[in-house]
Write an enzyme that holds these catalytic residues in place. Structure first.
Site, PDB file in Angstrom:
ATOM      1  N   GLU A 258       0.693  -1.289  -0.044  1.00 18.58           N
ATOM      2  CA  GLU A 258      -0.153   0.061   0.220  1.00 18.58           C
ATOM      3  C   GLU A 258       1.054   1.190  -0.011  1.00 18.58           C
ATOM      4  O   GLU A 258       0.569   2.285  -0.566  1.00 18.58           O
ATOM      5  CB  GLU A 258      -0.829  -0.014   1.149  1.00 18.58           C
ATOM      6  CG  GLU A 258      -1.882  -1.008   1.076  1.00 18.58           C
ATOM      7  CD  GLU A 258      -3.033  -0.719  -0.146  1.00 18.58           C
ATOM      8  OE1 GLU A 258      -3.003   0.377  -0.634  1.00 18.58           O
ATOM      9  OE2 GLU A 258      -3.807  -1.546  -0.466  1.00 18.58           O
TER      10      GLU A 258
ATOM     11  N   TYR B 266      -6.193   6.916   4.106  1.00 22.12           N
ATOM     12  CA  TYR B 266      -6.557   5.768   3.150  1.00 22.12           C
ATOM     13  C   TYR B 266      -5.778   4.761   3.742  1.00 22.12           C
ATOM     14  O   TYR B 266      -6.438   3.556   3.589  1.00 22.12           O
ATOM     15  CB  TYR B 266      -5.987   6.247   1.746  1.00 22.12           C
ATOM     16  CG  TYR B 266      -5.942   5.080   0.829  1.00 22.12           C
ATOM     17  CD1 TYR B 266      -6.855   4.217   0.452  1.00 22.12           C
ATOM     18  CD2 TYR B 266      -4.607   4.480   0.586  1.00 22.12           C
ATOM     19  CE1 TYR B 266      -7.139   3.026  -0.226  1.00 22.12           C
ATOM     20  CE2 TYR B 266      -4.469   3.436  -0.264  1.00 22.12           C
ATOM     21  CZ  TYR B 266      -5.826   2.750  -0.649  1.00 22.12           C
ATOM     22  OH  TYR B 266      -5.531   1.376  -1.271  1.00 22.12           O
TER      23      TYR B 266
ATOM     24  N   ASP C  15      -9.534   5.917  -1.951  1.00 20.78           N
ATOM     25  CA  ASP C  15      -8.472   6.590  -2.543  1.00 20.78           C
ATOM     26  C   ASP C  15      -9.043   7.390  -4.066  1.00 20.78           C
ATOM     27  O   ASP C  15     -10.287   7.326  -3.917  1.00 20.78           O
ATOM     28  CB  ASP C  15      -7.397   5.509  -3.148  1.00 20.78           C
ATOM     29  CG  ASP C  15      -7.980   4.356  -3.928  1.00 20.78           C
ATOM     30  OD1 ASP C  15      -9.416   4.435  -4.079  1.00 20.78           O
ATOM     31  OD2 ASP C  15      -7.583   3.473  -4.675  1.00 20.78           O
TER      32      ASP C  15
END
Length: 332
Positions: free
Chosen positions: A40, A121, A139
């Site tokens: 991520e 996020y 996102d």
DNA sequence: TACACGTGGGA
DNA sequence: TTCCCAAGTGT
């Protein structure tokens, strides 16, 4: 309606599942939080195609967060070189050491959010994908999908988040989160969305307007100023003099050619070996490579035949490549 | 809130 | 060539 749409979305994701190196198969929880976190962070503002090989290299070299935490700053920054947004790498280091110190990742959005480099996020994505928390990870993909679905020109983060959460099933929140992102990346693209292939086609307000691409409205791009800088070419016995940039700011902590401050003015009366053009997010740069005799700063001699081991960001990798091309010609 | 912060690929 | 932009965060 909403529950049906979510079911179709997830079914589409399962049917078209892209086997990416950091992913667990749909329906399988929990995924390894270390891999979810690392992927991520790498994927922040960075494409899947760019991240995939780099992710593989990182987990092969550092299979656990403890292994990463034990590595030196220089090793990790070098491993990150070329990926961009180097604050991510600096935060990655700090985060790994904090997680190793605590003995593992925190398991909730709220606690993950406190770690360096993990924002709104990423905390939600890790919590949903690795720990099964029912939380919306918003996102730009999710923002676009939800905005189009509901025909919203303006995308307010809180409103988007509420609408996404409303649609999210109770089971397997990680699958839903990844299904939304995949839909945004492959179908509900910013330009030329493939609405005929979309599992949400019949639910989409933006499509009904006839111009789904117009949602959500994007702000106009700011003008990008142009700057100039000098890089000093100091070579001896097949080695080039490199320095490490200051720890914060642009390319912070990264290996570099020594040089001048960058300014708006074009340098004059300069004997240049090469000039490379490079585009950053908020300005573009002409870096003029010019010969110097002696090192004046703290640094090291890097063998030119092992230059790729220096962990140079792209700007300096390009500059050295261009200088070598011209240098070789001069040396003939 | 607005800006700083990289890079490479596609149209 | 030029522009757009890709799974954001920190200050």
């Amino acid at each position: 309606m909403t529950a049906n749409a979510a079911r179709r979305l997830i079914q589409h994701y399962v049917d078209n599942f892209r086997r990416l190196p950091w992913r667990a198969s749909p329906g399988n929880l929990p995924a390894d939080p270390y891999r979810v976190w690392l992927s991520e962070v790498m994927l922040q503002q960075t494409t899947v195609a760019t991240v995939a090989p780099r992710f593989e290299r990182f987990v092969a070299r550092w299979p656990t967060v403890e292994a990463l935490a034990a590595a030196s700053d220089e090793e990790i920054l070098s491993g990150w070189a070329g990926l961009g947004y180097y604050a991510r790498a600096r935060n990655l280091i700090a985060c790994a050491r904090e997680v190793a110190r605590r003995g593992g990742f925190p398991t909730t959005t709220a606690d993950l959010r406190k770690l360096p480099g993990i924002g709104a996020y990423t905390s939600a994505a890790i919590a949903a994908i690795a720990f099964g928390e029912r939380v919306a990870a918003v996102d730009t993909n999710v923002e676009r999908v939800i905005a189009r679905l509901h025909g919203l020109e303006r995308a307010d983060k809180a409103a988007i988040s509420a609408l996404a959460l409303e649609m999210m099933p109770l089971e397997h929140p990680g699958d839903f989160v990844q299904a939304m992102m995949d839909l945004g990346a492959t179908i509900c693209r910013p330009r030329a969305p493939r609405c005929h292939s979309c599992p949400l086609e019949s639910d989409c307000t933006a499509l009904a307007t006839g111009n789904p691409e117009a949602f959500p409205k994007r702000p106009p791009r700011a003008v990008r100023p142009h700057r100039h800088g000098l890089a000093f070419w100091i070579v001896r016995n097949g080695k080039v003099w490199l320095v490490r940039r200051p720890p914060k700011g642009l390319l912070g902590g990264m290996a570099a050619l020594p040089g001048s401050e960058w300014s708006d003015a074009q340098p004059t009366g300069l004997q240049t070996i090469a000039t490379v053009h490079h585009v950053f997010t908020h300005f573009s740069l002409d870096l003029h490579v010019t010969a110097r005799g002696e090192p004046e700063s703290h640094g090291w001699w890097q063998p030119l035949d092992r230059i790729e081991e220096a962990g140079l960001p792209t700007l300096y990798r390009k500059a050295i490549g261009a200088a070598l091309a011209n240098h070789d010609q001069l040396a003939v």
